[in-house]
Design a protein around this motif. Structure first.
Motif, PDB file in Angstrom:
ATOM      1  N   PRO A 128      -9.826  -9.382  -2.788  1.00  0.00           N
ATOM      2  CA  PRO A 128      -8.475  -9.681  -3.282  1.00  0.00           C
ATOM      3  C   PRO A 128      -7.870  -8.534  -4.102  1.00  0.00           C
ATOM      4  O   PRO A 128      -6.681  -8.242  -3.992  1.00  0.00           O
ATOM      5  CB  PRO A 128      -8.671 -10.922  -4.159  1.00  0.00           C
ATOM      6  N   TYR A 129      -8.706  -7.849  -4.894  1.00  0.00           N
ATOM      7  CA  TYR A 129      -8.205  -6.752  -5.710  1.00  0.00           C
ATOM      8  C   TYR A 129      -7.735  -5.602  -4.826  1.00  0.00           C
ATOM      9  O   TYR A 129      -6.648  -5.036  -5.035  1.00  0.00           O
ATOM     10  CB  TYR A 129      -9.283  -6.281  -6.690  1.00  0.00           C
ATOM     11  N   LEU A 130      -8.518  -5.236  -3.808  1.00  0.00           N
ATOM     12  CA  LEU A 130      -8.124  -4.172  -2.896  1.00  0.00           C
ATOM     13  C   LEU A 130      -6.839  -4.552  -2.159  1.00  0.00           C
ATOM     14  O   LEU A 130      -5.947  -3.722  -1.988  1.00  0.00           O
ATOM     15  CB  LEU A 130      -9.247  -3.871  -1.899  1.00  0.00           C
ATOM     16  N   SER A 131      -6.732  -5.803  -1.773  1.00  0.00           N
ATOM     17  CA  SER A 131      -5.517  -6.277  -1.106  1.00  0.00           C
ATOM     18  C   SER A 131      -4.298  -6.109  -2.017  1.00  0.00           C
ATOM     19  O   SER A 131      -3.235  -5.671  -1.583  1.00  0.00           O
ATOM     20  CB  SER A 131      -5.679  -7.742  -0.700  1.00  0.00           C
ATOM     21  N   GLN A 132      -4.468  -6.437  -3.299  1.00  0.00           N
ATOM     22  CA  GLN A 132      -3.365  -6.287  -4.253  1.00  0.00           C
ATOM     23  C   GLN A 132      -2.996  -4.820  -4.456  1.00  0.00           C
ATOM     24  O   GLN A 132      -1.818  -4.491  -4.597  1.00  0.00           O
ATOM     25  CB  GLN A 132      -3.735  -6.938  -5.583  1.00  0.00           C
ATOM     26  N   ILE A 133      -3.990  -3.943  -4.451  1.00  0.00           N
ATOM     27  CA  ILE A 133      -3.713  -2.507  -4.566  1.00  0.00           C
ATOM     28  C   ILE A 133      -2.896  -2.048  -3.362  1.00  0.00           C
ATOM     29  O   ILE A 133      -1.877  -1.371  -3.511  1.00  0.00           O
ATOM     30  CB  ILE A 133      -5.023  -1.691  -4.676  1.00  0.00           C
ATOM     31  N   GLU A 134      -3.324  -2.439  -2.178  1.00  0.00           N
ATOM     32  CA  GLU A 134      -2.627  -2.035  -0.956  1.00  0.00           C
ATOM     33  C   GLU A 134      -1.199  -2.567  -0.902  1.00  0.00           C
ATOM     34  O   GLU A 134      -0.321  -1.918  -0.352  1.00  0.00           O
ATOM     35  CB  GLU A 134      -3.397  -2.488   0.289  1.00  0.00           C
ATOM     36  N   ARG A 135      -0.978  -3.734  -1.467  1.00  0.00           N
ATOM     37  CA  ARG A 135       0.373  -4.308  -1.468  1.00  0.00           C
ATOM     38  C   ARG A 135       1.214  -3.824  -2.638  1.00  0.00           C
ATOM     39  O   ARG A 135       2.375  -4.205  -2.774  1.00  0.00           O
ATOM     40  CB  ARG A 135       0.290  -5.840  -1.481  1.00  0.00           C
ATOM     41  N   GLY A 136       0.633  -2.957  -3.479  1.00  0.00           N
ATOM     42  CA  GLY A 136       1.384  -2.391  -4.601  1.00  0.00           C
ATOM     43  C   GLY A 136       1.510  -3.309  -5.798  1.00  0.00           C
ATOM     44  O   GLY A 136       2.365  -3.104  -6.657  1.00  0.00           O
ATOM     45  N   ASN A 173       3.708   5.520  -8.586  1.00  0.00           N
ATOM     46  CA  ASN A 173       4.393   4.863  -7.484  1.00  0.00           C
ATOM     47  C   ASN A 173       3.343   4.033  -6.754  1.00  0.00           C
ATOM     48  O   ASN A 173       2.757   4.476  -5.776  1.00  0.00           O
ATOM     49  CB  ASN A 173       5.039   5.893  -6.563  1.00  0.00           C
ATOM     50  N   VAL A 174       3.107   2.832  -7.290  1.00  0.00           N
ATOM     51  CA  VAL A 174       2.011   1.999  -6.807  1.00  0.00           C
ATOM     52  C   VAL A 174       2.186   1.607  -5.353  1.00  0.00           C
ATOM     53  O   VAL A 174       1.227   1.578  -4.595  1.00  0.00           O
ATOM     54  CB  VAL A 174       1.851   0.737  -7.702  1.00  0.00           C
ATOM     55  N   GLY A 175       3.412   1.332  -4.937  1.00  0.00           N
ATOM     56  CA  GLY A 175       3.663   0.922  -3.561  1.00  0.00           C
ATOM     57  C   GLY A 175       3.223   1.970  -2.564  1.00  0.00           C
ATOM     58  O   GLY A 175       2.504   1.684  -1.611  1.00  0.00           O
ATOM     59  N   SER A 176       3.636   3.218  -2.791  1.00  0.00           N
ATOM     60  CA  SER A 176       3.259   4.258  -1.839  1.00  0.00           C
ATOM     61  C   SER A 176       1.759   4.542  -1.909  1.00  0.00           C
ATOM     62  O   SER A 176       1.159   4.918  -0.908  1.00  0.00           O
ATOM     63  CB  SER A 176       4.065   5.534  -2.051  1.00  0.00           C
ATOM     64  N   LEU A 177       1.145   4.368  -3.071  1.00  0.00           N
ATOM     65  CA  LEU A 177      -0.306   4.522  -3.186  1.00  0.00           C
ATOM     66  C   LEU A 177      -0.992   3.488  -2.302  1.00  0.00           C
ATOM     67  O   LEU A 177      -1.887   3.817  -1.526  1.00  0.00           O
ATOM     68  CB  LEU A 177      -0.774   4.372  -4.632  1.00  0.00           C
ATOM     69  N   GLY A 178      -0.563   2.253  -2.406  1.00  0.00           N
ATOM     70  CA  GLY A 178      -1.152   1.186  -1.591  1.00  0.00           C
ATOM     71  C   GLY A 178      -0.963   1.436  -0.109  1.00  0.00           C
ATOM     72  O   GLY A 178      -1.889   1.238   0.690  1.00  0.00           O
ATOM     73  N   GLU A 179       0.227   1.883   0.253  1.00  0.00           N
ATOM     74  CA  GLU A 179       0.495   2.195   1.654  1.00  0.00           C
ATOM     75  C   GLU A 179      -0.399   3.339   2.125  1.00  0.00           C
ATOM     76  O   GLU A 179      -0.920   3.301   3.242  1.00  0.00           O
ATOM     77  CB  GLU A 179       1.965   2.574   1.832  1.00  0.00           C
ATOM     78  N   TYR A 180      -0.589   4.324   1.261  1.00  0.00           N
ATOM     79  CA  TYR A 180      -1.435   5.468   1.611  1.00  0.00           C
ATOM     80  C   TYR A 180      -2.885   5.024   1.798  1.00  0.00           C
ATOM     81  O   TYR A 180      -3.535   5.416   2.772  1.00  0.00           O
ATOM     82  CB  TYR A 180      -1.333   6.541   0.517  1.00  0.00           C
ATOM     83  N   ILE A 181      -3.377   4.182   0.893  1.00  0.00           N
ATOM     84  CA  ILE A 181      -4.752   3.684   1.008  1.00  0.00           C
ATOM     85  C   ILE A 181      -4.903   2.851   2.283  1.00  0.00           C
ATOM     86  O   ILE A 181      -5.891   2.995   3.011  1.00  0.00           O
ATOM     87  CB  ILE A 181      -5.163   2.884  -0.247  1.00  0.00           C
TER      88      ILE A 181
END
Length: 137
Positions: free
Chosen positions: A36-44, A5-13
């Motif tokens: 940019p990569y960290l931003s993409q992770i956070e945005r899911g 669940n990438v979205g909730s992972l990004g929100e959690y980070i």
């Protein structure tokens, strides 16, 4: 294994980053990943590897296992091999496919032992002590 669940992972980070009072740029720098990569992770938008999650966890000073569970890489368990799983996932000397193969073998052994009704390591140690007490050397 649990689904990602990438979205909730990004929100959690993002939440953990804010709690640590890091800007996105600061966390990216400390974790050793690009902004940019960290931003993409956070945005899911990106699915980070176990190694990247470990770097982020270290930078945030939180447990890597927590991020692995959040990402769906590990199922939340009551300590059942969590350290072993985290070590396998964090090992930079083997690739992702090899890591998943090792985890699958480990899970198969756990299931086999449970199906056979085999006791846990602590119980086996107690049984050996009880058996040894009845024997003379």
């Amino acid at each position: 294994m649990a689904s990602l669940n990438v979205g909730s992972l990004g929100e959690y980070i993002r939440e953990q980053r804010r709690n640590a009072q890091y800007s996105l740029r600061q966390l990216a720098e400390v974790a050793g990943v690009s902004n940019p990569y960290l931003s993409q992770i956070e945005r899911g938008l990106r699915k980070p590897s176990a190694e990247i999650l470990q770097q982020i966890a270290k930078a945030l000073r939180i447990s890597a296992e927590t991020l692995y569970v959040q990402a769906g890489i590990l199922e939340e368990r009551r300590g059942e091999g969590l350290e072993l799983r985290a070590s396998i996932l964090a090992d930079p000397l083997i690739n992702e496919q090899q890591k998943q193969a090792l985890l699958a073998v480990y899970d198969a052994f756990l299931k086999e032992n449970a199906a056979d009704g085999r006791p846990g390591a602590d119980e086996r140690a107690d049984e050996r002590t009880d058996e040894d007490e009845g024997k003379t050397p």
